[in-house]
Scaffold this active site. Structure first.
Site, PDB file in Angstrom:
ATOM      1  N   ALA A  71      22.176  26.136  -6.217  1.00 16.23           N
ATOM      2  CA  ALA A  71      20.956  25.537  -5.686  1.00 16.23           C
ATOM      3  C   ALA A  71      20.283  24.755  -6.807  1.00 16.23           C
ATOM      4  O   ALA A  71      20.514  25.032  -7.989  1.00 16.23           O
ATOM      5  CB  ALA A  71      20.033  26.635  -5.186  1.00 16.23           C
TER       6      ALA A  71
ATOM      7  N   GLY B 164      24.942  29.124  -5.519  1.00 17.40           N
ATOM      8  CA  GLY B 164      25.106  28.490  -4.209  1.00 17.40           C
ATOM      9  C   GLY B 164      26.367  27.649  -4.129  1.00 17.40           C
ATOM     10  O   GLY B 164      26.891  27.416  -3.037  1.00 17.40           O
TER      11      GLY B 164
ATOM     12  N   GLU C  55      28.975  30.099  -3.275  1.00 20.22           N
ATOM     13  CA  GLU C  55      28.723  30.493  -1.873  1.00 20.22           C
ATOM     14  C   GLU C  55      29.169  29.393  -0.916  1.00 20.22           C
ATOM     15  O   GLU C  55      29.691  29.668   0.164  1.00 20.22           O
ATOM     16  CB  GLU C  55      27.238  30.801  -1.688  1.00 20.22           C
ATOM     17  CG  GLU C  55      26.819  32.057  -2.437  1.00 20.22           C
ATOM     18  CD  GLU C  55      25.312  32.290  -2.428  1.00 20.22           C
ATOM     19  OE1 GLU C  55      24.902  33.447  -2.377  1.00 20.22           O
ATOM     20  OE2 GLU C  55      24.534  31.309  -2.480  1.00 20.22           O
TER      21      GLU C  55
ATOM     22  N   GLU D 196      22.901  34.190 -10.449  1.00 18.52           N
ATOM     23  CA  GLU D 196      21.491  34.239 -10.044  1.00 18.52           C
ATOM     24  C   GLU D 196      20.703  35.313 -10.778  1.00 18.52           C
ATOM     25  O   GLU D 196      19.511  35.153 -11.056  1.00 18.52           O
ATOM     26  CB  GLU D 196      21.376  34.483  -8.531  1.00 18.52           C
ATOM     27  CG  GLU D 196      21.809  33.317  -7.653  1.00 18.52           C
ATOM     28  CD  GLU D 196      23.284  33.354  -7.289  1.00 18.52           C
ATOM     29  OE1 GLU D 196      24.070  34.024  -8.001  1.00 18.52           O
ATOM     30  OE2 GLU D 196      23.659  32.707  -6.293  1.00 18.52           O
TER      31      GLU D 196
HETATM   32  N1  DAK Z   1      19.797  22.924 -10.730  1.00 17.03           N
HETATM   33  C1  DAK Z   1      19.184  21.851 -11.269  1.00 17.03           C
HETATM   34  N2  DAK Z   1      19.668  21.185 -12.332  1.00 17.03           N
HETATM   35  C2  DAK Z   1      20.798  21.626 -12.876  1.00 17.03           C
HETATM   36  C3  DAK Z   1      21.501  22.737 -12.367  1.00 17.03           C
HETATM   37  C4  DAK Z   1      20.944  23.401 -11.223  1.00 17.03           C
HETATM   38  N3  DAK Z   1      21.549  24.453 -10.641  1.00 17.03           N
HETATM   39  N4  DAK Z   1      22.601  22.923 -13.126  1.00 17.03           N
HETATM   40  C5  DAK Z   1      22.581  21.966 -14.070  1.00 17.03           C
HETATM   41  N5  DAK Z   1      21.508  21.178 -13.917  1.00 17.03           N
HETATM   42  C6  DAK Z   1      21.122  20.035 -14.722  1.00 17.03           C
HETATM   43  C7  DAK Z   1      20.627  20.479 -16.090  1.00 17.03           C
HETATM   44  O1  DAK Z   1      19.257  20.828 -16.030  1.00 17.03           O
HETATM   45  C8  DAK Z   1      20.887  19.243 -16.908  1.00 17.03           C
HETATM   46  O2  DAK Z   1      19.850  18.309 -16.682  1.00 17.03           O
HETATM   47  P1  DAK Z   1      19.287  17.393 -17.902  1.00 17.03           P
HETATM   48  O3  DAK Z   1      18.859  18.351 -18.947  1.00 17.03           O
HETATM   49  O4  DAK Z   1      20.463  16.536 -18.298  1.00 17.03           O
HETATM   50  O5  DAK Z   1      18.168  16.620 -17.256  1.00 17.03           O
HETATM   51  C9  DAK Z   1      22.157  18.678 -16.305  1.00 17.03           C
HETATM   52  O6  DAK Z   1      22.264  19.254 -14.989  1.00 17.03           O
HETATM   53  C10 DAK Z   1      23.399  19.056 -17.083  1.00 17.03           C
HETATM   54  O7  DAK Z   1      23.367  20.455 -17.252  1.00 17.03           O
HETATM   55  P2  DAK Z   1      23.895  21.146 -18.596  1.00 17.03           P
HETATM   56  O8  DAK Z   1      23.480  20.350 -19.779  1.00 17.03           O
HETATM   57  O9  DAK Z   1      23.481  22.552 -18.543  1.00 17.03           O
HETATM   58  O10 DAK Z   1      25.474  20.963 -18.410  1.00 17.03           O
HETATM   59  P3  DAK Z   1      26.644  21.859 -18.968  1.00 17.03           P
HETATM   60  O11 DAK Z   1      27.879  21.122 -18.581  1.00 17.03           O
HETATM   61  O12 DAK Z   1      26.427  22.199 -20.403  1.00 17.03           O
HETATM   62  O13 DAK Z   1      26.575  23.236 -18.151  1.00 17.03           O
HETATM   63  C11 DAK Z   1      26.417  24.584 -16.150  1.00 17.03           C
HETATM   64  C12 DAK Z   1      26.888  23.234 -16.797  1.00 17.03           C
HETATM   65  C13 DAK Z   1      26.692  24.434 -14.635  1.00 17.03           C
HETATM   66  C14 DAK Z   1      27.233  25.752 -16.710  1.00 17.03           C
HETATM   67  C15 DAK Z   1      24.921  24.818 -16.447  1.00 17.03           C
HETATM   68  O14 DAK Z   1      24.207  23.613 -16.152  1.00 17.03           O
HETATM   69  C16 DAK Z   1      24.315  25.933 -15.662  1.00 17.03           C
HETATM   70  O15 DAK Z   1      24.427  27.105 -16.012  1.00 17.03           O
HETATM   71  N6  DAK Z   1      23.603  25.586 -14.550  1.00 17.03           N
HETATM   72  C17 DAK Z   1      22.885  26.565 -13.761  1.00 17.03           C
HETATM   73  C18 DAK Z   1      23.832  27.418 -12.945  1.00 17.03           C
HETATM   74  C19 DAK Z   1      23.086  28.448 -12.112  1.00 17.03           C
HETATM   75  O16 DAK Z   1      22.315  29.270 -12.624  1.00 17.03           O
HETATM   76  N7  DAK Z   1      23.305  28.403 -10.789  1.00 17.03           N
HETATM   77  C20 DAK Z   1      22.671  29.309  -9.857  1.00 17.03           C
HETATM   78  C21 DAK Z   1      21.434  28.638  -9.279  1.00 17.03           C
HETATM   79  S1  DAK Z   1      20.599  29.719  -8.136  1.00 17.03           S
HETATM   80  C22 DAK Z   1      19.066  30.339  -0.722  1.00 17.03           C
HETATM   81  C23 DAK Z   1      20.287  30.915  -0.840  1.00 17.03           C
HETATM   82  C24 DAK Z   1      21.020  30.691  -1.984  1.00 17.03           C
HETATM   83  C25 DAK Z   1      20.531  29.943  -3.025  1.00 17.03           C
HETATM   84  C26 DAK Z   1      19.322  29.354  -2.859  1.00 17.03           C
HETATM   85  C27 DAK Z   1      18.552  29.555  -1.709  1.00 17.03           C
HETATM   86  N8  DAK Z   1      18.244  30.612   0.476  1.00 17.03           N
HETATM   87  C28 DAK Z   1      18.806  31.474   1.498  1.00 17.03           C
HETATM   88  C29 DAK Z   1      17.008  30.028   0.651  1.00 17.03           C
HETATM   89  C30 DAK Z   1      21.287  29.759  -4.243  1.00 17.03           C
HETATM   90  C31 DAK Z   1      20.754  29.965  -5.468  1.00 17.03           C
HETATM   91  C32 DAK Z   1      21.421  29.469  -6.669  1.00 17.03           C
HETATM   92  O17 DAK Z   1      22.474  28.872  -6.618  1.00 17.03           O
END
Ligand code: DAK
Length: 255
Positions: free
Chosen positions: A67, A110, A113, A133
């Site tokens: 997400a 997500g 998922e 998460e």
């Molecule tokens: N959201 C927003 N921006 C993101 C992002 C994300 N999930 N992932 C990466 N970015 C952005 C970074 O902020 C960065 O932006 P700038 O700094 O360049 O402006 C850019 O993408 C590049 O990211 P990195 O510099 O971190 O790139 P790397 O290649 O070094 O690393 C990475 C890639 C994917 C390992 C890392 O970016 C990372 O760990 N990202 C977060 C992964 C994460 O925590 N995902 C889980 C998110 S929570 C729902 C149900 C489900 C959900 C939501 C609602 N409902 C039922 C309502 C789901 C929730 C989730 O998925």
């Protein structure tokens, strides 16, 4: 079929539709706009008779980083509830055509998922899966505890959702999360094979397999038999049998 800036859609002559998430600047994070576009695209492709298999990919580098975390910085419980984001992925669940997630790079939160909404997950060597998460003070909310549990069992699920650790394509295959691991550039090949088969048979196989998961074995076996019998009224089934004896490739028309 129309592509947008964040979602590229291409229907190939062989009946494979390829959908590519395209927000490289945010690692294909799934914001509302992307979810909406995905949902509408799946509805359209499901109705399009020329489409026999759907590949969902994030391209060569990343599948989806989950997400969009931007959306989480200020959101309240009521806002999250009212978004009803589950409705967007319902069109994947409702899709009668085979969906193949072709995963290169990260499929996290997500993103993982979303991949689990597919019928088959083909992982390139570069793929990495995880439900991180918990590191954000959150938990999976779109199947990351439940679909994963049903796919890989309690102990591997608990490991992933409680530690947030990422796993490789091979590890994911070992756990049963991934169907097959291929070279990154070969994640589309399986879809072409499936698209060459009778679309009616393929859709019956998908439907029975899905429905059977939540039924008693006896009822599910009965459903399987009925679907098997129904296929004998299709021209495709006769074509398949005749082509076998003619020693030629079958031409399936979906009739
Ligand atoms: N959201 C927003 N921006 C993101 C992002 C994300 N999930 N992932 C990466 N970015 C952005 C970074 O902020 C960065 O932006 P700038 O700094 O360049 O402006 C850019 O993408 C590049 O990211 P990195 O510099 O971190 O790139 P790397 O290649 O070094 O690393 C990475 C890639 C994917 C390992 C890392 O970016 C990372 O760990 N990202 C977060 C992964 C994460 O925590 N995902 C889980 C998110 S929570 C729902 C149900 C489900 C959900 C939501 C609602 N409902 C039922 C309502 C789901 C929730 C989730 O998925």
């Amino acid at each position: 079929m129309e592509s947008t800036q964040i979602l590229k859609v291409e229907i190939q002559d062989n009946g494979v539709a390829r959908i590519e998430l395209h927000r490289p600047e945010a690692r294909n994070a799934l914001n509302l706009e992307l979810r909406q576009a995905l949902s509408e695209t799946f509805q359209k492709l499901n109705k399009n008779i020329a489409v026999r298999a759907i590949v969902l990919t994030g391209g060569e580098k990343v599948f989806a980083a989950g997400a969009d975390i931007q959306d989480f910085t200020t959101a309240s419980t009521v806002e999250m509830y009212l978004r009803h984001t589950e409705q967007y992925w319902q069109s994947l669940t409702d899709c009668s055509k085979p969906i193949i997630a072709a995963v290169n790079g990260y499929a996290l939160g997500g993103g993982c998922e979303l991949a689990m909404h597919a019928d088959i997950i083909v992982a390139g060597q570069s793929a990495k899966f995880g439900q991180p998460e918990v590191k954000l003070g959150l938990m999976p909310g779109a199947g990351g505890t439940q679909r994963l549990l049903r796919a890989i069992g309690k102990f591997q699920t608990m490991l992933l959702v409680l530690s947030g650790k990422l796993i490789s394509a091979e590890e994911a295959k070992g756990m049963g999360l991934v169907s097959e691991v291929v070279e990154d550039e070969n994640t589309m090949a399986l879809a072409a094979t499936i698209a060459s088969f009778s679309p009616i048979a393929v859709q019956q196989i998908k439907e029975v397999t899905h429905l059977g998961q939540d039924m008693s074995l006896q009822s599910a076996l009965s459903l399987e038999r009925k679907a098997f019998q129904i296929l004998f009224d299709t021209k495709d089934q006769k074509e398949g049998a005749n082509a076998f004896f003619d020693k030629r490739p079958a031409q399936y028309r979906g009739e």
